[in-house]
Motif scaffolding. Structure first.
Motif, short mmCIF file in Angstrom:
data_model
loop_
_atom_site.label_atom_id
_atom_site.label_comp_id
_atom_site.label_asym_id
_atom_site.label_seq_id
_atom_site.Cartn_x
_atom_site.Cartn_y
_atom_site.Cartn_z
N ILE A 171 5.70 -8.51 -34.47
CA ILE A 171 5.71 -9.95 -34.75
C ILE A 171 6.18 -10.20 -36.19
CG2 ILE A 171 4.27 -12.00 -35.03
CD1 ILE A 171 2.54 -10.89 -32.72
N PHE A 172 5.61 -9.46 -37.13
CA PHE A 172 6.02 -9.62 -38.53
C PHE A 172 7.43 -9.12 -38.76
CE2 PHE A 172 1.57 -10.43 -39.45
CZ PHE A 172 1.65 -11.34 -40.49
N GLY A 173 7.86 -8.12 -37.99
CA GLY A 173 9.23 -7.64 -38.11
C GLY A 173 10.24 -8.70 -37.71
N ILE A 174 9.93 -9.44 -36.65
CA ILE A 174 10.81 -10.54 -36.21
C ILE A 174 10.84 -11.64 -37.27
CG2 ILE A 174 11.13 -12.35 -34.49
CD1 ILE A 174 9.80 -10.45 -32.45
N ILE A 175 9.66 -12.01 -37.76
CA ILE A 175 9.58 -13.04 -38.80
C ILE A 175 10.38 -12.62 -40.03
CG2 ILE A 175 8.02 -14.22 -40.40
CD1 ILE A 175 5.88 -14.08 -38.18
N THR A 176 10.24 -11.35 -40.41
CA THR A 176 10.95 -10.84 -41.59
C THR A 176 12.45 -10.99 -41.43
OG1 THR A 176 9.22 -9.22 -42.09
CG2 THR A 176 11.40 -8.79 -42.99
N TYR A 177 12.96 -10.55 -40.29
CA TYR A 177 14.42 -10.59 -40.09
C TYR A 177 14.94 -12.02 -40.09
CZ TYR A 177 19.03 -9.52 -38.25
OH TYR A 177 20.40 -9.43 -38.09
N LEU A 178 14.23 -12.93 -39.46
CA LEU A 178 14.67 -14.33 -39.44
C LEU A 178 14.68 -14.91 -40.85
CD1 LEU A 178 12.79 -15.65 -36.27
CD2 LEU A 178 15.22 -15.12 -36.50
N LEU A 179 13.66 -14.59 -41.65
CA LEU A 179 13.61 -15.08 -43.03
C LEU A 179 14.74 -14.49 -43.87
CD1 LEU A 179 9.76 -14.96 -43.72
CD2 LEU A 179 11.18 -17.00 -43.48
N VAL A 180 15.01 -13.19 -43.69
CA VAL A 180 16.09 -12.54 -44.44
C VAL A 180 17.44 -13.16 -44.08
CG1 VAL A 180 17.37 -10.37 -44.71
CG2 VAL A 180 14.88 -10.36 -44.80
N GLN A 181 17.65 -13.40 -42.79
CA GLN A 181 18.91 -14.00 -42.36
C GLN A 181 19.11 -15.38 -42.98
OE1 GLN A 181 21.39 -13.21 -39.37
NE2 GLN A 181 21.02 -11.41 -40.63
N ASN A 182 18.07 -16.20 -42.95
CA ASN A 182 18.20 -17.55 -43.49
C ASN A 182 18.33 -17.55 -45.01
OD1 ASN A 182 17.75 -19.93 -41.40
ND2 ASN A 182 16.49 -18.23 -40.71
N ALA A 183 17.60 -16.67 -45.67
CA ALA A 183 17.70 -16.60 -47.13
C ALA A 183 19.07 -16.11 -47.58
CB ALA A 183 16.61 -15.67 -47.68
N THR A 184 19.70 -15.29 -46.74
CA THR A 184 20.98 -14.68 -47.12
C THR A 184 22.17 -15.57 -46.80
OG1 THR A 184 20.08 -12.46 -46.78
CG2 THR A 184 22.48 -12.68 -46.76
N TYR A 185 22.20 -16.13 -45.60
CA TYR A 185 23.44 -16.76 -45.11
C TYR A 185 23.49 -18.27 -45.27
CZ TYR A 185 24.49 -12.20 -43.17
OH TYR A 185 24.75 -10.87 -43.04
N ARG A 186 22.38 -18.89 -45.62
CA ARG A 186 22.45 -20.33 -45.87
C ARG A 186 22.96 -20.57 -47.30
NH1 ARG A 186 17.84 -24.03 -44.09
NH2 ARG A 186 17.03 -23.42 -46.13
N CYS A 187 23.17 -21.80 -47.66
CA CYS A 187 23.80 -22.09 -48.96
C CYS A 187 22.88 -22.88 -49.88
CB CYS A 187 25.11 -22.84 -48.76
SG CYS A 187 24.97 -24.36 -47.77
N ASN A 188 21.58 -22.49 -49.88
CA ASN A 188 20.63 -23.20 -50.74
C ASN A 188 19.72 -22.23 -51.49
OD1 ASN A 188 20.87 -26.26 -50.32
ND2 ASN A 188 20.91 -25.47 -48.22
N TYR A 189 20.29 -21.12 -51.97
CA TYR A 189 19.51 -20.18 -52.77
C TYR A 189 19.21 -20.80 -54.14
CZ TYR A 189 17.83 -15.47 -53.87
OH TYR A 189 17.05 -14.38 -54.17
N TRP A 190 20.17 -21.58 -54.65
CA TRP A 190 20.00 -22.33 -55.89
C TRP A 190 20.43 -23.77 -55.66
CZ3 TRP A 190 23.17 -18.03 -55.55
CH2 TRP A 190 22.68 -16.84 -56.10
N THR A 191 19.93 -24.65 -56.51
CA THR A 191 20.46 -26.00 -56.62
C THR A 191 21.21 -26.09 -57.95
OG1 THR A 191 18.66 -26.98 -55.34
CG2 THR A 191 19.89 -28.45 -56.78
N VAL A 192 22.47 -26.53 -57.89
CA VAL A 192 23.29 -26.57 -59.11
C VAL A 192 23.77 -28.00 -59.38
CG1 VAL A 192 24.05 -24.18 -58.85
CG2 VAL A 192 25.38 -26.01 -57.79
#
Length: 237
Positions: free
Chosen positions: A20-41
């Motif tokens: 369960i935590f492995g699935i949650i981890t991967y989904l969080l990693v995917q969203n943190a990596t491929y979305r475009c809101n790591y910073w606000t500029v």
């Protein structure tokens, strides 16, 4: 490693929680990596798509730009942008994100398989190490805060995907800890029954039949693990 039946979970409840935590981890990693809101500029990376004084999102793999319809969308970096903007810390974060995706993705797949197969203890520890290493790599993406993105005119600040990266790091660590606590697989029921009695063990069961006679079953475990069963009936006097 042996097949024990789909979703039989031979390694117990810790392996279920780890999945369960492995699935949650991967989904969080995917969203943190491929979305475009790591910073606000403050300033868009693409000068041709500015829109007043709006804040803009920038991510590890993409940035926020203005579409032809006037709405904001995520765009992947062009080779020209990579050469013009990216510096050492940004490239390092990019690479760490790739490694984090690989580690957590592989772990998630293996955790699904863990629900159906009997894994050796060392294999489970290996998956735990991979998950913890993925957590480390996700945490190291924060070296990007030492990059150009925090300087003028961008002045990048903490945003949504950075928060997801923290969540992914914590979830991956929890997955690794759960895997370290996961025991070896329980033996199949038929093996467990056979292992319950040592060679030479004799067990006797007695059943009173409707006619008053007693049926006695004597089971002896032989040295080779086989069993010898004898039945006798004793008549009441």
């Amino acid at each position: 490693m042996g097949f024990r039946g789909c979703c039989s979970w031979p390694h117990g409840q810790f392996s279920i929680l780890a999945m369960i935590f492995g699935i949650i981890t991967y989904l969080l990693v995917q969203n943190a990596t491929y979305r475009c809101n790591y910073w606000t500029v403050d300033s868009n990376l693409n000068a041709s798509t500015t829109n007043g004084d709006d804040d803009w999102g920038v991510g590890l793999y993409s940035y926020e730009g203005l579409g032809s319809d006037g709405n904001k969308y995520c765009y992947t970096y062009s080779s020209e942008q990579m050469q013009s903007f990216w510096d050492g810390p940004f490239v390092a974060a990019y690479v760490f994100a790739i490694i984090a995706n690989l580690c957590t993705g592989i772990c998630m797949v293996l955790l699904f398989i863990l629900g159906c197969f009997n894994f050796e203890r060392n294999v489970i520890r290996g998956i735990a190490i991979a998950s913890i290493f993925g957590a480390l790599c996700m945490a190291l993406t924060f070296v990007s805060y030492a990059s150009f993105i925090t300087d003028d005119p961008y002045n990048g600040t903490f945003s949504t995907d950075s928060g997801l990266a923290i969540g992914a790091t914590i979830a991956a660590l929890i997955t690794g800890i759960l895997l370290c606590s996961t025991p070896s697989a329980k033996p199949p029921l038929e093996q467990a029954g056979a292992q319950a009695y040592a060679p030479g063990t004799v067990t006797t069961t007695e059943t009173v039949m409707p006619d008053g006679n007693r049926k006695i079953i004597k089971t002896t475990v032989n040295p080779d693990g086989s069993q010898t069963v004898t039945e006798t009936v004793e008549h009441d006097a």
